[in-house]
Design an enzyme around this catalytic site. Structure first.
Site, PDB file in Angstrom:
ATOM      1  N   GLU A 207       4.565   6.461  -6.340  1.00  0.00           N
ATOM      2  CA  GLU A 207       4.264   7.506  -5.162  1.00  0.00           C
ATOM      3  C   GLU A 207       5.319   7.264  -4.048  1.00  0.00           C
ATOM      4  OE1 GLU A 207       0.775   6.001  -3.005  1.00  0.00           O
ATOM      5  OE2 GLU A 207       0.922   4.039  -3.859  1.00  0.00           O
TER       6      GLU A 207
ATOM      7  N   LYS B  33      -4.981  -1.138   0.245  1.00  0.00           N
ATOM      8  CA  LYS B  33      -4.456  -0.510   1.430  1.00  0.00           C
ATOM      9  C   LYS B  33      -4.218  -1.900   2.496  1.00  0.00           C
ATOM     10  CE  LYS B  33      -5.010   3.868   3.646  1.00  0.00           C
ATOM     11  NZ  LYS B  33      -3.999   4.441   2.924  1.00  0.00           N
TER      12      LYS B  33
HETATM   13  C1  LIG Z   1      -3.555   5.716   2.178  1.00  0.00           C
HETATM   14  C2  LIG Z   1      -2.468   6.070   1.210  1.00  0.00           C
HETATM   15  C3  LIG Z   1      -2.543   7.198   0.317  1.00  0.00           C
HETATM   16  C4  LIG Z   1      -3.276   8.264   0.436  1.00  0.00           C
HETATM   17  O1  LIG Z   1      -4.683   7.964   0.292  1.00  0.00           O
HETATM   18  P1  LIG Z   1      -6.063   9.274   0.678  1.00  0.00           P
HETATM   19  O2  LIG Z   1      -7.127   8.554   0.253  1.00  0.00           O
HETATM   20  O3  LIG Z   1      -5.792  10.212  -0.089  1.00  0.00           O
HETATM   21  O4  LIG Z   1      -5.823   9.151   2.147  1.00  0.00           O
HETATM   22  C5  LIG Z   1      -1.610   7.180  -0.768  1.00  0.00           C
HETATM   23  N1  LIG Z   1      -0.759   6.174  -0.792  1.00  0.00           N
HETATM   24  C6  LIG Z   1      -0.729   4.984   0.012  1.00  0.00           C
HETATM   25  C7  LIG Z   1       0.278   4.110  -0.355  1.00  0.00           C
HETATM   26  C8  LIG Z   1      -1.861   5.010   0.890  1.00  0.00           C
HETATM   27  O5  LIG Z   1      -1.672   4.003   1.724  1.00  0.00           O
END
Ligand SMILES: *Cc1c(COP(=O)(O)O)cnc(C)c1O
Length: 341
Positions: free
Chosen positions: A220, A184
């Protein structure tokens, strides 16, 4: 606990600087003791590593009030573990997981008046962030860092009802093979802004990113993982080393298997298979699941059978079960609900 005088139902998803935040600084090879402050500003060197080379990562989680009036967070240990992985990949000193958990409790406790009441649909969104404050000019990791965790109340995600999203297959890539897609990092978002603005200008809600190497498999969107429901009720999610491991998605897969008795699969999902799916959802902390109604692939339109009026039946069951677990209405698996005392 007396709650703040806020019209919870009309809140959007935005930053409202309220209450106290947690701050710890890394200097001379060690993290300082963390403390709470009302100061919303950060003063750093113009040459800070975060400003020069984007050495920063973050998390996102929520605190809320359960049906029986407890203040809780959902699986914060997984956020602690994920920001550790992010930090290691970015050469940021790890903020210890137990300190992270302590910080969540301190921030929620100190801001309890901003944890929305049960039934409002609103939540207290918690944003932990780690960034390089020390100066660097040659490309290398900084010597000094800050860990900060603030909170902001956010409104119900599906205000005025659930509206399935219209998304497009994106020609830009989100994550390179062996790159940073699985952590992240702020940098993954900086470079997605052009693509999302472009999508919005063309009338799409989100981008569906494909794997950068072959452009044949679904990855995604910019900030949420995909869940697919096949026509024979299997719950399928893409497997890839360049997807961010969503805590919501991992939890929904457990809910599908253990609570709903559905078959689950984590595997490659070719774009060519998407038109065969019965329901499609996007999952992340903010929405839990948002249904996808239509997908545009270069002039070809895929209409998801669940339609444009709401969630499909399986998506709805997944949504209701996970939110029921989060709100304390359905019994949670051990360790999922962390009560703030
Ligand atoms: C934060 C995020 C998610 C979702 O993650 P959660 O832990 O479910 O909030 C999905 N994809 C990306 C690229 C993210 O940064």
């Amino acid at each position: 606990m007396k709650k703040a005088d806020i019209d919870w139902g009309s809140l959007g998803f935005g930053y409202m600087p309220v209450g106290k935040r947690y701050v710890a600084d890394y200097k001379d090879g060690a993290w300082s003791e963390g403390y709470l402050t009302e100061d919303t500003n950060v003063v750093i060197s113009e040459c800070a590593g975060v400003l020069q080379y984007a050495q920063t990562c973050f998390e996102g989680l929520k605190a809320y009030t359960t049906s029986d009036g407890r203040t809780v967070t959902f699986r914060p240990d997984l956020n602690a573990a994920r920001i550790k992985d992010s930090a290691e990949r970015l050469r940021i000193p790890v903020f210890p997981e137990e300190k992270f958990m302590e910080a969540v409790d301190m921030v929620v406790k100190a801001n309890e008046e901003f944890v929305p009441p049960f039934g409002s649909g609103a939540t207290l969104y918690i944003r932990p962030v780690l960034f390089a404050t020390g100066p660097v000019i040659g490309v290398k990791p900084a010597q000094e860092y800050q860990f900060r965790m603030f909170a902001t109340p956010v409104g119900p995600y599906f205000k005025g009802g659930v509206k399935p999203l219209t998304i497009r297959v994106c020609d830009y890539d989100r994550a390179a093979p062996h790159g940073t897609g699985h952590i992240k990092a702020g940098l993954n978002y900086a470079m997605s802004l052009y693509a999302i603005d472009d999508a919005h200008e063309k009338g799409f809600d989100e981008n569906m990113y494909l794997d950068a190497a072959t452009r044949t498999n679904v990855e995604e969107t910019g900030g949420a993982n995909f869940l697919f429901i096949t026509k024979d009720n299997k719950v399928v999610t893409p497997k890839s080393g360049t997807i961010l491991p969503s805590i919501t998605r991992r939890s929904l897969m457990v809910v599908a298997k253990e609570y709903l008795g559905l078959e689950v699969e984590e595997r490659e999902v070719p774009l060519s298979e998407v038109s065969e799916m019965a329901e499609i959802g996007l999952c992340g902390t903010a929405a839990v699941i948002s249904p996808v109604g239509r997908i545009f692939d270069h002039g070809k339109e895929i209409c998801v059978p669940s339609g444009m009026d709401g969630m499909g039946p399986v998506t709805k069951k997944l949504y209701d079960t996970l939110t029921g677990i989060q709100m304390g209405v359905i019994e949670a698996p051990a360790g999922w609900i962390h009560e703030i005392k």
